[in-house]
Scaffold this motif. Structure first.
Motif, PDB file in Angstrom:
ATOM      1  N   ASP A 122       0.734  -1.123  -0.075  1.00 22.84           N
ATOM      2  CA  ASP A 122      -0.149  -0.087  -0.026  1.00 22.84           C
ATOM      3  C   ASP A 122       0.826   1.125   0.062  1.00 22.84           C
ATOM      4  O   ASP A 122       2.135   1.265   0.555  1.00 22.84           O
ATOM      5  CB  ASP A 122      -0.860   0.065   1.371  1.00 22.84           C
ATOM      6  N   ARG A 141      -0.048   1.677  -9.530  1.00 25.23           N
ATOM      7  CA  ARG A 141      -1.205   1.886 -10.216  1.00 25.23           C
ATOM      8  C   ARG A 141      -1.570   3.361 -11.035  1.00 25.23           C
ATOM      9  O   ARG A 141      -1.066   4.257 -10.380  1.00 25.23           O
ATOM     10  CB  ARG A 141      -2.436   1.650  -9.115  1.00 25.23           C
ATOM     11  N   ASP A 149     -11.824  13.761  -1.787  1.00 23.76           N
ATOM     12  CA  ASP A 149     -12.393  12.319  -2.379  1.00 23.76           C
ATOM     13  C   ASP A 149     -11.880  11.440  -1.735  1.00 23.76           C
ATOM     14  O   ASP A 149     -12.678  10.070  -1.640  1.00 23.76           O
ATOM     15  CB  ASP A 149     -11.667  12.273  -3.926  1.00 23.76           C
ATOM     16  N   GLY A 150     -10.791  11.427  -0.748  1.00 22.29           N
ATOM     17  CA  GLY A 150     -10.393  10.073  -0.004  1.00 22.29           C
ATOM     18  C   GLY A 150      -9.163  10.853   0.655  1.00 22.29           C
ATOM     19  O   GLY A 150      -8.641  11.805   0.495  1.00 22.29           O
ATOM     20  N   LEU A 188      -5.772   8.654  -8.058  1.00 23.21           N
ATOM     21  CA  LEU A 188      -5.916   7.353  -7.474  1.00 23.21           C
ATOM     22  C   LEU A 188      -7.087   7.236  -6.469  1.00 23.21           C
ATOM     23  O   LEU A 188      -7.138   8.359  -5.561  1.00 23.21           O
ATOM     24  CB  LEU A 188      -4.717   6.658  -6.995  1.00 23.21           C
ATOM     25  N   ASP A 189      -7.913   6.525  -6.722  1.00 25.48           N
ATOM     26  CA  ASP A 189      -9.515   6.418  -5.751  1.00 25.48           C
ATOM     27  C   ASP A 189      -9.022   5.589  -4.531  1.00 25.48           C
ATOM     28  O   ASP A 189      -9.625   5.577  -3.487  1.00 25.48           O
ATOM     29  CB  ASP A 189     -10.390   6.141  -6.360  1.00 25.48           C
ATOM     30  N   SER A 190      -7.830   4.878  -4.496  1.00 18.97           N
ATOM     31  CA  SER A 190      -7.451   4.021  -3.458  1.00 18.97           C
ATOM     32  C   SER A 190      -6.065   3.595  -3.546  1.00 18.97           C
ATOM     33  O   SER A 190      -5.306   3.738  -4.476  1.00 18.97           O
ATOM     34  CB  SER A 190      -8.147   2.414  -3.671  1.00 18.97           C
ATOM     35  N   TRP A 191      -5.375   3.718  -2.389  1.00 22.48           N
ATOM     36  CA  TRP A 191      -3.842   3.471  -2.163  1.00 22.48           C
ATOM     37  C   TRP A 191      -3.464   2.065  -1.857  1.00 22.48           C
ATOM     38  O   TRP A 191      -2.241   1.857  -1.738  1.00 22.48           O
ATOM     39  CB  TRP A 191      -3.435   4.453  -1.277  1.00 22.48           C
ATOM     40  N   ALA A 192      -4.522   1.296  -1.595  1.00 22.53           N
ATOM     41  CA  ALA A 192      -4.193  -0.176  -1.237  1.00 22.53           C
ATOM     42  C   ALA A 192      -3.462  -0.746  -2.419  1.00 22.53           C
ATOM     43  O   ALA A 192      -4.004  -0.822  -3.533  1.00 22.53           O
ATOM     44  CB  ALA A 192      -5.636  -0.740  -0.691  1.00 22.53           C
ATOM     45  N   ASN A 193      -2.672  -1.646  -2.143  1.00 26.42           N
ATOM     46  CA  ASN A 193      -2.025  -2.475  -3.126  1.00 26.42           C
ATOM     47  C   ASN A 193      -1.573  -1.781  -4.577  1.00 26.42           C
ATOM     48  O   ASN A 193      -1.787  -2.224  -5.605  1.00 26.42           O
ATOM     49  CB  ASN A 193      -2.814  -3.739  -3.475  1.00 26.42           C
ATOM     50  N   ALA A 194      -1.251  -0.563  -4.204  1.00 28.84           N
ATOM     51  CA  ALA A 194      -0.790   0.359  -5.519  1.00 28.84           C
ATOM     52  C   ALA A 194       0.434   0.117  -5.885  1.00 28.84           C
ATOM     53  O   ALA A 194       0.691   0.750  -7.024  1.00 28.84           O
ATOM     54  CB  ALA A 194      -1.153   1.922  -5.024  1.00 28.84           C
ATOM     55  N   THR A 245      -1.193   6.314   3.879  1.00 29.87           N
ATOM     56  CA  THR A 245      -2.153   7.573   3.872  1.00 29.87           C
ATOM     57  C   THR A 245      -1.927   8.031   5.454  1.00 29.87           C
ATOM     58  O   THR A 245      -1.814   7.207   6.352  1.00 29.87           O
ATOM     59  CB  THR A 245      -3.493   7.313   3.246  1.00 29.87           C
TER      60      THR A 245
END
Length: 249
Positions: A80, A122, A92-93, A179-185, A83
């Motif tokens: 990840d 990603r 947004d996040g 990016l909308d998610s930083w997990a497993n990026a 964050t």
């Protein structure tokens, strides 16, 4: 030769003799090799560290029955991007947690990072781009001077990867990210290892292997000569190994 270890059978013989046990393991070489191999794997995972012998090292001349690692190991890990624990609800996040300016710090799973073979990061559409293979990104070294990513190994061998988070900003925006998610990026292919197998490491593996081997060795000692129990002797050998490894923790 598939069995590998951080010490030789001679190291094990010396450890057994130091513990006042018979050092002749010629009749049980595979048992000894298995013990060294198992303790080497335990040590690597426990300390998150791999050692390898350079060409011409004396340990290679002494090793005959067991293989000695001669190069770094490779890994393929996913991470990840860290964050911040709190963020503004209107955004947004969560934003990437940064350190060293605009760089996010990723803790790697092994010490003594050597090189990065691939760095898949990603993108906005969910696919991955290999920064290491792209001419659009550059690898730097400490201290950061504007490169897109760089690995760093501190004095204890602990390894980190720093990513420039400005690469994730939306064009023309200072606080919105693509990016909308930083997990497993991040998917990382890399190598790690410390060149040279220190004497402390060799002796520690030998003592731990000897503690596994002590049941076999101790049966050769006359009953009336045993002033310590087999269990207490094995414990002492493990304690000796722990003392030798303390400097690497």
């Amino acid at each position: 030769m598939t069995d590998t270890g951080y010490c030789t059978l001679e190291d094990l013989r010396r450890a057994l003799r130091e513990a006042e046990l018979p050092g002749d393991i010629s009749q049980d070489q595979q048992i000894a090799v298995d013990a060294i191999t198992a303790q080497t794997e335990w040590l690597e995972k426990s300390l998150k560290r791999h050692w390898c012998a350079p060409t011409g090292a004396s340990i290679l001349d002494e090793a005959s029955t067991i293989g000695i690692p001669t190069g770094p190991k490779s890994r393929d890990d996913e991470h990840d991007i860290p964050t911040a624990s709190a963020f503004v609800v209107d955004e947004d996040g969560p934003a990437p947690k940064t350190s060293q300016g605009d760089y996010a710090k990723i803790e790697l799973d092994r010490r003594d990072a050597k090189s990065i073979e691939a760095l898949h990061v990603r993108t906005a559409d969910g696919s991955y781009e290999d920064w290491a293979a792209s001419d659009d990104y550059t690898e730097g070294s400490w201290p950061p001077s504007g490169e897109d990513y760089y690995p760093r190994v501190n004095n204890g061998g602990w390894s980190r990867l720093y990513l420039d988070t400005t690469n994730f900003l939306k064009e023309g925006e200072d606080d919105e990210y693509v990016l909308d998610s930083w997990a497993n990026a991040v998917y990382l292919e890399w190598s790690h290892g410390h060149e040279g197998i220190p004497r402390n490491v060799r002796r520690a593996v030998a003592f731990r292997a000897g503690s596994d081997f002590v049941d076999e060795a101790a049966v050769q000692i006359p009953e009336n000569a045993r002033v310590r129990s087999i269990e207490s002797l094995a414990d002492q050998m493990e304690r000796k190994a722990d003392e030798l490894l303390e400097v690497y923790r």
